[in-house]
Design a protein around this motif. Structure first.
Motif, PDB file in Angstrom:
ATOM      1  N   GLY A   1      27.950  33.179  44.329  1.00 11.82           N
ATOM      2  CA  GLY A   1      29.269  33.856  45.194  1.00 11.82           C
ATOM      3  C   GLY A   1      30.800  34.537  44.667  1.00 11.82           C
ATOM      4  N   ASN A   2      30.566  33.504  43.297  1.00 13.16           N
ATOM      5  CA  ASN A   2      32.164  33.478  42.853  1.00 13.16           C
ATOM      6  C   ASN A   2      31.849  35.816  42.151  1.00 13.16           C
ATOM      7  OD1 ASN A   2      33.993  33.636  40.923  1.00 13.16           O
ATOM      8  ND2 ASN A   2      33.672  32.107  39.854  1.00 13.16           N
ATOM      9  N   PRO A   3      32.876  35.718  42.520  1.00 12.58           N
ATOM     10  CA  PRO A   3      33.326  37.928  41.949  1.00 12.58           C
ATOM     11  C   PRO A   3      33.197  37.802  40.782  1.00 12.58           C
ATOM     12  CG  PRO A   3      34.933  37.079  43.726  1.00 12.58           C
ATOM     13  CD  PRO A   3      34.119  36.129  43.411  1.00 12.58           C
ATOM     14  N   LEU A   4      33.896  36.704  40.443  1.00 14.45           N
ATOM     15  CA  LEU A   4      34.598  37.088  38.616  1.00 14.45           C
ATOM     16  C   LEU A   4      33.873  37.997  38.126  1.00 14.45           C
ATOM     17  CD1 LEU A   4      37.694  37.230  37.508  1.00 14.45           C
ATOM     18  CD2 LEU A   4      37.191  34.755  36.503  1.00 14.45           C
ATOM     19  N   PRO A   5      32.210  36.759  37.370  1.00 12.57           N
ATOM     20  CA  PRO A   5      31.893  36.947  36.134  1.00 12.57           C
ATOM     21  C   PRO A   5      31.188  38.501  36.361  1.00 12.57           C
ATOM     22  CG  PRO A   5      31.144  35.456  36.978  1.00 12.57           C
ATOM     23  CD  PRO A   5      32.368  35.435  38.029  1.00 12.57           C
ATOM     24  N   ARG A   6      31.213  38.849  37.887  1.00 10.95           N
ATOM     25  CA  ARG A   6      30.441  40.859  38.845  1.00 10.95           C
ATOM     26  C   ARG A   6      31.872  41.136  37.329  1.00 10.95           C
ATOM     27  NH1 ARG A   6      26.812  38.140  41.748  1.00 10.95           N
ATOM     28  NH2 ARG A   6      24.882  38.267  41.173  1.00 10.95           N
ATOM     29  N   LEU A   7      32.850  41.162  37.959  1.00 10.28           N
ATOM     30  CA  LEU A   7      33.931  41.609  38.147  1.00 10.28           C
ATOM     31  C   LEU A   7      34.736  42.460  36.446  1.00 10.28           C
ATOM     32  CD1 LEU A   7      36.700  43.127  39.345  1.00 10.28           C
ATOM     33  CD2 LEU A   7      37.987  41.353  39.121  1.00 10.28           C
ATOM     34  N   LEU A   8      34.043  41.247  35.762  1.00  6.10           N
ATOM     35  CA  LEU A   8      34.362  41.050  34.416  1.00  6.10           C
ATOM     36  C   LEU A   8      33.342  41.914  33.428  1.00  6.10           C
ATOM     37  CD1 LEU A   8      35.863  40.592  31.498  1.00  6.10           C
ATOM     38  CD2 LEU A   8      34.481  38.719  31.875  1.00  6.10           C
ATOM     39  N   GLY A   9      32.087  41.412  33.991  1.00  5.71           N
ATOM     40  CA  GLY A   9      31.185  42.846  33.544  1.00  5.71           C
ATOM     41  C   GLY A   9      30.845  43.814  34.137  1.00  5.71           C
TER      42      GLY A   9
END
Length: 157
Positions: free
Chosen positions: A40-48
């Motif tokens: 649910g943390n969007p940070l990894p997907r955003l950085l990816g």
């Protein structure tokens, strides 16, 4: 035939090395799940996503530079030109950097730590079995011009 004319002798296609590393990483991820962040943390997907998009832009720039110079992009073939323009002005290995960014980006998009950890062995294989051979080939083929390039442009970034 001269060693500088026959090519660098690269036997491992770099995209295959990266795909194998990702594949092994995702196999490990399936067996022993490890995440970067809580679901649910969007940070990894955003950085990816940023890394994947940056990878694509860098790869396109690199391929267009190869095309303009009318030399091969294949590391198993002899180079007909020393590329120093475009992304090669900033890094000697923009396509490997692009594949590295893609690898890391995919791992982040999947929130999967194992594929990210597999990037290190992939980079070691690329460095010692691909880049080292390419560098010897380019030094033999372009001599002093390549030596000057080595002193002014870093290998990765």
């Amino acid at each position: 035939m001269d060693a500088d004319r026959t090519g660098p002798g690269v036997r491992l296609p770099p995209p295959v090395v990266f795909i194998a590393g990702l594949g092994l990483g995702f196999l490990l991820q399936h067996r022993i799940p490890l995440a970067f962040a809580v679901p649910g943390n969007p940070l990894p997907r955003l950085l990816g996503a940023v890394l994947v998009l940056g990878s694509g832009a860098l790869a396109l720039w690199g391929f267009l530079t190869f095309r303009r110079a009318r030399t091969t992009v294949r590391p198993d073939r002899s180079a007909s030109a020393l590329l120093t323009e475009g992304p090669f002005h900033f890094t000697r290995n923009p396509l490997y950097l692009s594949l590295s960014l893609l690898h890391a980006g995919v791992a982040l998009l999947a929130n999967a730590l194992w594929p990210a950890l597999m990037l290190l062995p992939v980079l070691l294989v690329i460095r010692f079995h691909v880049i080292a051979r390419e560098e010897r080939h380019l030094a033999a083929r372009f001599g002093a011009e390549y030596e000057t390039y080595l002193r002014t442009v870093r290998r990765w970034f």
